[in-house]
Motif scaffolding. Structure first.
Motif, PDB file in Angstrom:
ATOM      1  N   ARG A 107       0.851  -1.205   0.000  1.00 13.03           N
ATOM      2  CA  ARG A 107       0.000   0.000   0.000  1.00 13.03           C
ATOM      3  C   ARG A 107       0.878   1.244   0.000  1.00 13.03           C
ATOM      4  O   ARG A 107       1.806   1.343   0.811  1.00 13.03           O
ATOM      5  CB  ARG A 107      -0.863  -0.016   1.261  1.00 13.03           C
ATOM      6  N   ASP A 144       1.249   5.335   0.421  1.00 14.47           N
ATOM      7  CA  ASP A 144       0.594   6.522   0.981  1.00 14.47           C
ATOM      8  C   ASP A 144       1.070   7.787   0.263  1.00 14.47           C
ATOM      9  O   ASP A 144       2.283   7.970   0.051  1.00 14.47           O
ATOM     10  CB  ASP A 144       0.951   6.676   2.475  1.00 14.47           C
ATOM     11  N   GLU A 202       5.276   7.193   1.738  1.00 15.88           N
ATOM     12  CA  GLU A 202       5.903   5.924   2.120  1.00 15.88           C
ATOM     13  C   GLU A 202       5.192   4.778   1.414  1.00 15.88           C
ATOM     14  O   GLU A 202       4.088   4.935   0.900  1.00 15.88           O
ATOM     15  CB  GLU A 202       5.806   5.713   3.635  1.00 15.88           C
ATOM     16  N   ASN A 212       3.997   0.746   2.352  1.00 14.02           N
ATOM     17  CA  ASN A 212       3.821  -0.243   3.427  1.00 14.02           C
ATOM     18  C   ASN A 212       3.739  -1.627   2.804  1.00 14.02           C
ATOM     19  O   ASN A 212       2.684  -2.003   2.290  1.00 14.02           O
ATOM     20  CB  ASN A 212       2.521   0.046   4.184  1.00 14.02           C
TER      21      ASN A 212
HETATM   22 MG   LIG Z   1       1.516   6.045   6.415  1.00 11.63          MG
END
Ligand SMILES: [Mg+2]
Ligand SMILES: Nc1ncnc2c1ncn2[C@@H]1O[C@H](COP(=O)(O)OP(=O)(O)O)[C@@H](O)[C@H]1O
Length: 332
Positions: free
Chosen positions: A275, A277, A290, A292
């Motif tokens: 994921r 961001d 970032e 993830n």
């Molecule tokens: Mg985040």
């Protein structure tokens, strides 16, 4: 065919607070209901599930696991290699597992290392500098204000409270000191991006696909301006935080975000799912905050929110993540 799937995880309730630990020290760790939801999803597809627990429990049973694959969501406890611990053990013992390997988890948990990779790939990310607290911050800050001061290697908005956004040298100094002293690490200081915030789930391996964009909504508005995702918003004020999917953005921007998300996913070597961001400024310029590789799988979060918009369920997505891994190991 049904498999025996082990699940590795770290529960919030297993965190032993030590003196000096900040109050959000266990924020990244999971709640039992996340493990329940993953287990239920896997069982609904005909798999058997064995709960393996954390890295220590895994080590105790390592010679006799009796599983075909491990669904790893263990966050680990301390240090920037904490998410890499379970993957390293599994790799040592040649046990297949779901998700990114140790290197990807380590390099993405350290946001400064990850940002350097993004920059080398031409991926837009907010301007930044690292502050140990020893430098002359006035000279170091060539960005200007406002800035946001974050931890270098924490997740789940740890260390981000209402004082994280700073507009003066005095506030910047105080906040860098706060991060250095309370989180025992370098502070990551970034230009603060006013505007909106989205996250883009990605799934797959050989030809990964970006999923529908999920937009963050605070106090009933997606126009966040100066607002940001603080630890308070995630915990005590959770009701003020919702998600909008499909995102209220143009098709063009959605496509651009999905394209960048895929580049990020590939550049750090994500596997099975992840994921990315973003913040988007008021001129519609996207910036990657970032990635993830081990995003939260609680059904109320992103991986439970986007599936209905493409005619799927949370259970379908959990099983797709597992299938991506089984296919990668050729054990489908
Ligand atoms: Mg985040
Ligand atoms: N440069 C930035 N500009 C504006 N808001 C930011 C910025 N960096 C982080 N934030 C806010 O802080 C939150 C957490 O930051 P992020 O870098 O995603 O770390 P993590 O989710 O790992 O704690 C974001 O979701 C966002 O609301």
């Amino acid at each position: 065919m049904g498999k025996i799937v082990g699940i590795t995880y770290d529960l919030k309730e297993d965190w032993k607070f030590k003196e000096g630990d900040p109050k959000d020290a266990n924020a990244e760790l999971d709640q039992p209901k996340t493990i329940d939801a993953i287990e239920k999803a896997l069982i609904s597809s005909g798999h058997k599930v064995k709960r393996l627990g954390n890295a220590f429990n895994l080590l105790k049973q390592i010679n006799d696991l009796g599983v075909d694959i491990v669904f790893n969501i263990a966050e680990g406890h301390r240090g920037r290699n904490r998410e890499s611990q379970v993957p390293n053990i599994l790799e040592m013992y040649d046990i297949p597992f779901v998700g990114a390997d140790a290197l990807t988890l380590g390099l993405t948990l350290d946001k400064i290392v990850a940002k350097k990779m993004f920059i080398s790939e031409g991926i837009p990310t907010p301007k930044f500098f690292a502050a140990t607290g020893k430098e002359d911050l006035k000279k170091l800050n060539t960005i200007g204000y406002p800035l946001i001061v974050k931890t270098k290697h924490e997740g789940s908005s740890k260390g981000i409270d209402k004082n994280a956004r700073v507009e003066s040298l005095e506030a910047l100094k105080a906040r860098v000191k706060y991060i250095n002293e309370n989180y025992h690490q370098v502070a990551l200081v970034e230009e603060f991006i006013r505007g909106t915030e989205v996250t883009v789930p990605v799934m797959g391996n050989d030809n990964p696909e970006a999923m529908p964009v999920v937009q963050v909504c605070m106090d009933n508005s997606v126009e966040l301006g100066d607002k940001f995702y603080s630890f308070e918003r995630l915990s005590v004020q959770a009701a003020t935080l919702t998600y909008v999917c499909p995102a209220k953005i143009s098709k063009k921007l959605e496509k651009q975000l999905q394209e960048i998300a895929l580049r990020v996913y590939n550049c750090v070597g994500c596997r099975d799912f992840g994921r990315v961001d973003f913040r988007i400024d008021e001129k519609n310029n996207p910036y990657v905050l970032e990635i993830n590789p081990l995003p939260c799988l609680i059904p109320e979060d992103t991986f439970g929110i986007f599936p209905p918009t493409i005619g799927l369920t949370y259970n379908d997505i959990v099983n797709k993540i597992l299938d991506n891994a089984l296919k990668r190991y050729n054990i489908l």
